[in-house]
Design a protein around this motif. Structure first.
Motif, PDB file in Angstrom:
ATOM      1  N   VAL A 144       0.843  -1.199   0.000  1.00 42.51           N
ATOM      2  CA  VAL A 144       0.000   0.000   0.000  1.00 42.51           C
ATOM      3  C   VAL A 144       0.878   1.248   0.000  1.00 42.51           C
ATOM      4  N   ARG A 145       1.920   1.252   0.831  1.00 38.71           N
ATOM      5  CA  ARG A 145       2.842   2.394   0.883  1.00 38.71           C
ATOM      6  C   ARG A 145       3.494   2.639  -0.485  1.00 38.71           C
ATOM      7  N   GLU A 146       3.931   1.559  -1.117  1.00 41.80           N
ATOM      8  CA  GLU A 146       4.580   1.692  -2.420  1.00 41.80           C
ATOM      9  C   GLU A 146       3.610   2.218  -3.471  1.00 41.80           C
ATOM     10  N   THR A 147       2.354   1.775  -3.403  1.00 45.40           N
ATOM     11  CA  THR A 147       1.333   2.268  -4.326  1.00 45.40           C
ATOM     12  C   THR A 147       1.126   3.767  -4.157  1.00 45.40           C
ATOM     13  N   ILE A 148       1.051   4.209  -2.912  1.00 40.93           N
ATOM     14  CA  ILE A 148       0.856   5.634  -2.640  1.00 40.93           C
ATOM     15  C   ILE A 148       2.040   6.448  -3.149  1.00 40.93           C
ATOM     16  N   ARG A 149       3.253   5.965  -2.868  1.00 35.91           N
ATOM     17  CA  ARG A 149       4.456   6.717  -3.266  1.00 35.91           C
ATOM     18  C   ARG A 149       4.530   6.871  -4.787  1.00 35.91           C
TER      19      ARG A 149
ATOM     20  N   VAL B 234      -3.558  17.820   0.857  1.00 38.07           N
ATOM     21  CA  VAL B 234      -2.183  17.436   1.206  1.00 38.07           C
ATOM     22  C   VAL B 234      -1.994  17.434   2.720  1.00 38.07           C
ATOM     23  N   ILE B 235      -2.505  18.469   3.394  1.00 40.72           N
ATOM     24  CA  ILE B 235      -2.368  18.558   4.862  1.00 40.72           C
ATOM     25  C   ILE B 235      -3.097  17.401   5.538  1.00 40.72           C
ATOM     26  N   TYR B 236      -4.309  17.101   5.069  1.00 43.86           N
ATOM     27  CA  TYR B 236      -5.080  16.008   5.654  1.00 43.86           C
ATOM     28  C   TYR B 236      -4.358  14.675   5.464  1.00 43.86           C
ATOM     29  N   PHE B 237      -3.797  14.472   4.274  1.00 41.36           N
ATOM     30  CA  PHE B 237      -3.059  13.234   3.997  1.00 41.36           C
ATOM     31  C   PHE B 237      -1.900  13.065   4.976  1.00 41.36           C
ATOM     32  N   VAL B 238      -1.104  14.102   5.143  1.00 43.90           N
ATOM     33  CA  VAL B 238       0.073  14.028   6.021  1.00 43.90           C
ATOM     34  C   VAL B 238      -0.337  13.721   7.458  1.00 43.90           C
ATOM     35  N   LYS B 239      -1.445  14.293   7.892  1.00 42.75           N
ATOM     36  CA  LYS B 239      -1.885  14.117   9.283  1.00 42.75           C
ATOM     37  C   LYS B 239      -2.518  12.746   9.535  1.00 42.75           C
ATOM     38  N   VAL B 240      -3.146  12.140   8.519  1.00 43.71           N
ATOM     39  CA  VAL B 240      -3.978  10.952   8.754  1.00 43.71           C
ATOM     40  C   VAL B 240      -3.373   9.662   8.216  1.00 43.71           C
ATOM     41  N   ILE B 241      -2.945   9.643   6.958  1.00 39.02           N
ATOM     42  CA  ILE B 241      -2.620   8.371   6.305  1.00 39.02           C
ATOM     43  C   ILE B 241      -1.324   7.726   6.814  1.00 39.02           C
ATOM     44  N   PRO B 242      -0.177   8.418   6.852  1.00 37.79           N
ATOM     45  CA  PRO B 242       1.037   7.752   7.347  1.00 37.79           C
ATOM     46  C   PRO B 242       0.892   7.182   8.762  1.00 37.79           C
ATOM     47  N   PRO B 243       0.307   7.921   9.736  1.00 34.72           N
ATOM     48  CA  PRO B 243       0.118   7.316  11.072  1.00 34.72           C
ATOM     49  C   PRO B 243      -0.775   6.069  11.039  1.00 34.72           C
ATOM     50  N   MET B 244      -1.802   6.076  10.181  1.00 37.34           N
ATOM     51  CA  MET B 244      -2.687   4.920  10.093  1.00 37.34           C
ATOM     52  C   MET B 244      -1.937   3.709   9.542  1.00 37.34           C
ATOM     53  N   LEU B 245      -1.096   3.929   8.537  1.00 32.80           N
ATOM     54  CA  LEU B 245      -0.296   2.839   7.980  1.00 32.80           C
ATOM     55  C   LEU B 245       0.702   2.311   9.014  1.00 32.80           C
ATOM     56  N   ASP B 246       1.293   3.217   9.788  1.00 34.05           N
ATOM     57  CA  ASP B 246       2.245   2.797  10.827  1.00 34.05           C
ATOM     58  C   ASP B 246       1.562   1.929  11.877  1.00 34.05           C
ATOM     59  N   ARG B 247       0.339   2.321  12.285  1.00 35.39           N
ATOM     60  CA  ARG B 247      -0.392   1.530  13.281  1.00 35.39           C
ATOM     61  C   ARG B 247      -0.712   0.141  12.742  1.00 35.39           C
ATOM     62  N   GLN B 248      -1.142   0.095  11.465  1.00 42.98           N
ATOM     63  CA  GLN B 248      -1.470  -1.203  10.876  1.00 42.98           C
ATOM     64  C   GLN B 248      -0.225  -2.082  10.754  1.00 42.98           C
ATOM     65  N   ALA B 249       0.910  -1.472  10.406  1.00 49.12           N
ATOM     66  CA  ALA B 249       2.155  -2.232  10.295  1.00 49.12           C
ATOM     67  C   ALA B 249       2.557  -2.813  11.644  1.00 49.12           C
ATOM     68  N   CYS B 250       2.403  -2.023  12.717  1.00 49.20           N
ATOM     69  CA  CYS B 250       2.724  -2.508  14.068  1.00 49.20           C
ATOM     70  C   CYS B 250       1.816  -3.677  14.451  1.00 49.20           C
ATOM     71  N   THR B 251       0.531  -3.564  14.103  1.00 47.54           N
ATOM     72  CA  THR B 251      -0.423  -4.637  14.413  1.00 47.54           C
ATOM     73  C   THR B 251      -0.038  -5.921  13.694  1.00 47.54           C
ATOM     74  N   MET B 252       0.300  -5.807  12.399  1.00 36.69           N
ATOM     75  CA  MET B 252       0.666  -6.991  11.627  1.00 36.69           C
ATOM     76  C   MET B 252       1.952  -7.615  12.151  1.00 36.69           C
ATOM     77  N   ASN B 253       2.907  -6.768  12.549  1.00 36.03           N
ATOM     78  CA  ASN B 253       4.165  -7.294  13.101  1.00 36.03           C
ATOM     79  C   ASN B 253       3.933  -8.029  14.413  1.00 36.03           C
ATOM     80  N   SER B 254       3.009  -7.504  15.219  1.00 33.38           N
ATOM     81  CA  SER B 254       2.705  -8.141  16.507  1.00 33.38           C
ATOM     82  C   SER B 254       2.085  -9.518  16.283  1.00 33.38           C
ATOM     83  N   ILE B 255       1.193  -9.599  15.285  1.00 37.15           N
ATOM     84  CA  ILE B 255       0.546 -10.886  14.993  1.00 37.15           C
ATOM     85  C   ILE B 255       1.573 -11.900  14.499  1.00 37.15           C
ATOM     86  N   GLU B 256       2.491 -11.428  13.636  1.00 39.80           N
ATOM     87  CA  GLU B 256       3.484 -12.348  13.087  1.00 39.80           C
ATOM     88  C   GLU B 256       4.497 -12.807  14.110  1.00 39.80           C
ATOM     89  N   SER B 257       4.706 -11.967  15.175  1.00 38.88           N
ATOM     90  CA  SER B 257       5.722 -12.315  16.188  1.00 38.88           C
ATOM     91  C   SER B 257       5.197 -13.284  17.240  1.00 38.88           C
TER      92      SER B 257
END
Length: 466
Positions: free
Chosen positions: A312-317, A436-459
């Protein structure tokens, strides 16, 4: 899964090209469709061009409302496919089709009933009123077929089958050109010929899309009965929650163009015609830019449903890089093509030609900001954050555009239509900045939270077999 495209494993760069290029081609074709209508209308006269221009926002506003419901439904379906829930995706697709059938009949009936009243309150000249009424009454008969075509196109889009969409669009524009030429040059119809050509083209496109879809194999079934175990009420509720903000958002944009036309018509039918032609030139490259964002939705939604955060991150970039490059190229190209198109459509009408130049010289450059905005909007819609889309479009129309036009009209009347052009430029730029401002404030933190959740499940250690 589509044999040619694997949204979950193929390289993102390759997928972006395959997902966005056909859609952008379809957007170019659809815009050419509007421009060609202007070309044929210009053969009849400036009043006919102004009539087509005045009616178009009302017709497109109705289409846009239903399109919002469809886009919201497609993001849900794509996410469910990513979660490997084809039966639930099928349940949503069946109910989405039922919603669109209901809306299409409702909009067609109400539109035909209210058209004389809507055109009457706009204070049009007698010629402009009569031509607009003839054109719109025939055109509104095509609403049900048009919405069914949009629905099936979106079903293809949700599975990454973008090539079919562009082929149907190209087929449609060929039909439209042939039918316009038949009605205008051979059968000697006037503005009603333009409307009949659009009506018949819409019927043909719908039939082609439906037949091709039902002859193919898909990731979800599309029957007439919802699979057992799913609540119809809950499905409708979610479709409305996700889709209605997009509907009101897209409809408000075209309602804004209706309001603009009411102001512009005070400066004469030539200004209305110039606004329509200027918009057609601007939209020639704006629509492909808009489709670039739309092509991202199924790719992001399906990978988000699978928890593939890095994809998802790569798609956005990459999507943002493409949007900036395409936006700049489009802005430059618009300034080049404006001269031949304006000359051809205005013939010897110097006043209309000058209006077009003034409009495109300023508003044409906003395609850069608008491409970025629609890419960001597609990102938000992929995560079903559709309330932002509604909020920002309401603010753009009621907080920026209409107050700006009124202020120019009341305090700087000498600017005349220039006040409208300046208001459009300013509102577009501010809207893109806000996204642009809304994106910076909302999307990266949401992706980071989801990544942490997935890492926790895999660990979490898997239980050892005995």
């Amino acid at each position: 899964m589509n044999k040619d495209i694997d949204l979950h494993h193929d390289p993102i760069r390759k997928l972006l090209f395959k997902m966005t290029t056909p859609g952008m081609l379809a957007g170019l074709v659809i815009t050419s469709y509007s421009l060609l209508n202007m070309v044929f209308a210009s053969q009849l006269g400036s009043v006919e061009v102004a009539s087509v221009a005045f009616v178009a926002p009302l017709f497109v506003m109705i289409q846009a409302f239903a399109s919002g419901v469809i886009r919201g439904g497609v993001s849900i379906i794509a996410t469910l496919l990513g979660e490997k829930s084809p039966q639930e995706a099928s349940a949503y697709a069946i109910q989405l089709r039922l919603q669109i059938l209901v809306l299409s009949v409702l909009f067609c009936g109400l539109g035909l009933l209210l058209l004389p009243f809507i055109l009457g309150i706009a204070n049009l000249s007698d010629d402009l009123y009569s031509q607009s009424l003839i054109y719109s009454q025939i055109l509104f008969l095509s609403i049900p077929m048009s919405l069914v075509h949009l629905l099936y196109e979106s079903f293809f889009r949700s599975q990454g089958k973008m090539g079919i969409i562009s082929k149907i669009s190209i087929f449609g524009i060929v039909c439209n050109v042939a039918l316009n030429a038949l009605f205008i040059f051979v059968l000697k119809f006037e503005i009603d010929g333009l409307a009949y050509a659009t009506l018949l083209t819409t019927v043909i496109q719908m039939l082609v899309a439906v037949v091709i879809y039902h002859r193919g194999q898909h990731e979800f079934s599309l029957a007439w009965r919802t699979p057992a175990g799913f609540s119809t009420a809950q499905i409708w509720r979610k479709l409305m929650i996700v889709g209605l903000p997009l509907s009101f958002s897209q409809a408000s944009t075209h309602f804004g163009f209706m309001v603009l036309n009411i102001f512009i018509v005070q400066y004469g039918y030539q200004a209305v015609a110039a606004f329509a032609i200027g918009n057609a030139i601007h939209s020639l490259l704006f629509s492909p830019a808009k489709e670039l964002g739309a092509g991202l939705i199924p790719l992001m939604a399906q990978n988000w449903g699978r928890g593939s955060v890095e994809r998802v991150r790569e798609t956005i970039r990459l999507g943002m890089i493409y949007s900036v490059v395409f936006g700049i190229a489009s802005g430059i190209l618009i300034q080049i093509i404006k001269y031949p198109i304006a000359r051809f459509l205005t013939k010897d009408d110097v006043v209309t030609y000058q209006h077009i130049m003034n409009y495109v010289n300023l508003v044409g450059w906003t395609v850069i900001a608008w491409t970025i905005f629609h890419t960001l909007q597609a990102i938000f819609n992929s995560f079903q954050k559709t309330m932002f889309t509604l909020f920002v479009d309401v603010v753009r129309l009621w907080g920026l555009r209409i107050p700006g036009i009124v202020l120019f009209y009341a305090f700087i009347p000498s600017m005349q239509e220039y006040g409208i052009w300046n208001t459009m430029f300013i509102s577009n730029m501010i809207t893109a900045l806000f996204a642009v401002i809304y994106f910076v404030k909302v999307i990266p933190p949401m992706l980071d939270r989801q990544a942490c959740t997935m890492n926790s499940i895999e660990s979490v250690p898997k239980p050892q077999s005995v």
